[in-house]
Write an enzyme that holds these catalytic residues in place. Structure first.
Site, PDB file in Angstrom:
ATOM      1  N   ASP A  81       0.811  -1.218   0.000  1.00 30.38           N
ATOM      2  CA  ASP A  81       0.000   0.000   0.000  1.00 30.38           C
ATOM      3  C   ASP A  81       0.847   1.272   0.000  1.00 30.38           C
ATOM      4  OD1 ASP A  81      -2.272  -1.711   0.297  1.00 30.38           O
ATOM      5  OD2 ASP A  81      -1.930  -1.752   2.454  1.00 30.38           O
ATOM      6  N   GLU A 123     -11.515   1.100  -3.268  1.00 30.33           N
ATOM      7  CA  GLU A 123     -10.800   1.572  -2.077  1.00 30.33           C
ATOM      8  C   GLU A 123      -9.528   2.295  -2.511  1.00 30.33           C
ATOM      9  OE1 GLU A 123     -10.508  -2.242  -0.240  1.00 30.33           O
ATOM     10  OE2 GLU A 123      -8.709  -2.815  -1.337  1.00 30.33           O
TER      11      GLU A 123
END
Length: 520
Positions: free
Chosen positions: A15, A188
């Site tokens: 991420d 997301e």
């Protein structure tokens, strides 16, 4: 052609988020249940990175007590605005998925960072920050659409203004976008940018596994409506098949260089020995160009490659970290982590100078607790790790040694401990919560050397009572249980030093003189 090798951050660094301040680049990644949280890196050329520290390095910032495996700190975003750095993230606090969003600030990216500013009315995960030209700040994340989900895991991206001075969301929430790819699920990881007068919204779609992807939309106004890019997804590897050397590409953030180049950081994994990803989700770098107002990633190929052309930036290498940590410093090196927030004074670098002392705690590494464990990431498919330990177990259950860890239910423990039969060295395989003793040797030793060598998914364990006099304990053990594809969850494999009295009080400790990790 001058090239670099992907990933730019090998091992469990998922991420990624990036920002530029003049000619310096800063990057953060997720950390889940490990402490300190959110490692932060610095680069001058986007290829060579040095770790500055961790954003969340104090218990007052990060209380991970009771946090389940693969919960804790999810995707973080780093931004810089008017001399201040901001890091915003989600803390998933329980197995039920209860979550809280917060941000911290710092003047110096190396820290110290502030205590959290909690945003109780910010739903969802993967929050991001955006500072507009007029000085207004905005927060965005995902949530279930107010009108209801049209299909499983259907999410949308919301936006709301942030009062930075008071640390509160103000005004209305706006629904920006619910994905370019209908019924692909798990919208997301949003990031918002203003480029040439247009607002661009990049999100991750398809979940963080094999079907992961990056999509983009744009608008003339920050609240929309947003126009879908007809080329979506602008980056994915799901069409390349599971045997391709780079898989589950997604969750991107973008940055430009002073000379006008554009680059994207994203997560991806390198499976090996089959559909197994012991190294977890790693950070990759890929170029893109703008064509008619839309990004084209790695023009002509459209994928992330293991070898790519370098950015047109002066190369800046940092001093390489030593392969062996002799524990001579006053503080632990930045590569080391604890499982959850460390509680109690169970470790020391000063009680025996030149050694890492681990005191035996009742907590076991097979439970969701804070055990007496200090570990680091596995970062290579082929590697060797070794250490030397001085420890004399004297009561039943006392044990210490070397652990290779995926989570509490999937691990290898090379332990020297005390049992009813006396002291012994054992290799214990724990899979799906069930333990098997793969080897056990009765012995008495005040000093033991431990080594694990991995060639792909074959993990071999060795011991010695004299330096470099290695003897096999178990060779070619199955390493696939250290992959999240077997164990579940989102994290990569760790390894490190461990000591436990297994439920009983003990005043004893194990001393580790050094720990060495080298790629093979």
């Amino acid at each position: 052609m001058n090239t670099f090798r992907n990933p730019i951050l090998p091992g469990f660094y998922p991420d990624p988020s990036i920002c530029r301040v003049e000619e310096d680049y800063y990057l953060v990644t997720s950390s889940f249940e490990y402490f300190p949280g959110v490692p932060i890196f610095h680069s001058k050329d986007l290829v060579n990175w040095r770790q500055l520290g961790h954003v969340l390095d104090r218990p007052s910032q990060l209380d991970l007590d009771g946090t389940p495996t693969s919960k804790g700190i999810y995707a973080a975003t780093i931004r810089h605005h008017r001399g201040t750095f901001y890091m915003i993230t989600t803390f998933v606090v329980s197995a039920t998925g209860a979550r809280r969003n917060f941000y911290v600030t710092a003047k110096d990216p190396a820290g110290p960072w502030s205590d959290p500013v909690w945003l109780p009315d910010a739903p969802g995960i993967d929050p991001s920050l955006f500072f507009d030209d007029d000085g207004k700040a905005y927060v965005m994340a995902n949530r279930q659409p107010p009108a209801g989900q049209q299909y499983p895991k259907h999410m949308e991206i919301w936006l709301q203004e942030l009062d930075v001075e008071n640390g509160k969301l103000v005004g209305d929430k706006f629904s920006l976008w619910d994905g370019a790819l209908k019924q692909i699920h798990a919208q997301e990881g949003p990031h918002l940018y203003k480029i040439n007068g247009m607002y661009y919204l990049i999100i991750a779609e398809g979940g963080t596994g094999f079907t992961h992807s990056v999509t983009i939309a744009r608008s003339e106004t920050i609240t929309g409506p947003y126009e879908n890019c007809k080329m979506n997804p602008i980056l994915t590897h799901r069409h390349l098949g599971r045997s391709y050397p780079v898989v589950n590409v997604g969750h991107a953030d973008i940055v430009d260089t002073p000379n006008g180049e554009w680059w994207m950081v994203c997560l991806a994994s390198r499976p090996y020995g089959g559909d197994y990803r012991n190294l977890g989700r790693e950070t990759f770098l890929v170029p893109f160009e703008w064509e008619k107002g839309w990004p084209v990633v790695n023009p002509g190929k459209g994928i992330v490659e293991l070898e790519m052309r370098r950015p047109e930036l002066p190369e800046k290498r940092w001093a390489s970290a030593p392969a062996c940590d002799h524990f001579d410093s006053a503080e632990l090196g930045m590569q080391w982590n604890f499982i959850r927030t460390p509680r109690g004074e169970f470790w020391s670098l000063s009680e025996r100078p030149g050694h890492l002392r681990l005191k035996l705690k009742p907590e076991r590494i097979t439970d969701s607790v804070n055990p007496s464990f200090v570990g680091r990431r596995q970062q290579h498919m082929d590697f060797a790790a070794r250490t030397v330990m001085e420890f004399t177990p004297s009561s039943k259950g006392e044990t210490a040694g070397l652990v290779l860890l995926q989570n509490p239910d999937y691990q290898y423990r090379m332990e020297y401990g005390w049992s009813e039969e006396g002291s012994k060295l054992s290799l214990i395989q724990r899979k799906a919560g069930e333990e098997a003793v793969l080897a056990s040797l009765p012995m008495t030793a005040s000093k033991l050397y431990f080594k694990v060598e991995a060639i792909g998914q074959a993990y071999s364990f060795y011991y010695a009572m004299e330096q470099e006099q290695w003897l096999p304990l178990v060779e070619s053990a199955d390493g696939t249980l250290l992959s999240s594809d077997v164990a579940g969850g989102f994290i990569g494999a760790y390894m490190g030093m461990y000591a436990s009295s297994q439920g009983e009080h003990s005043s004893h400790a194990a001393d580790f003189d050094w720990f060495e990790y080298v790629p093979l």
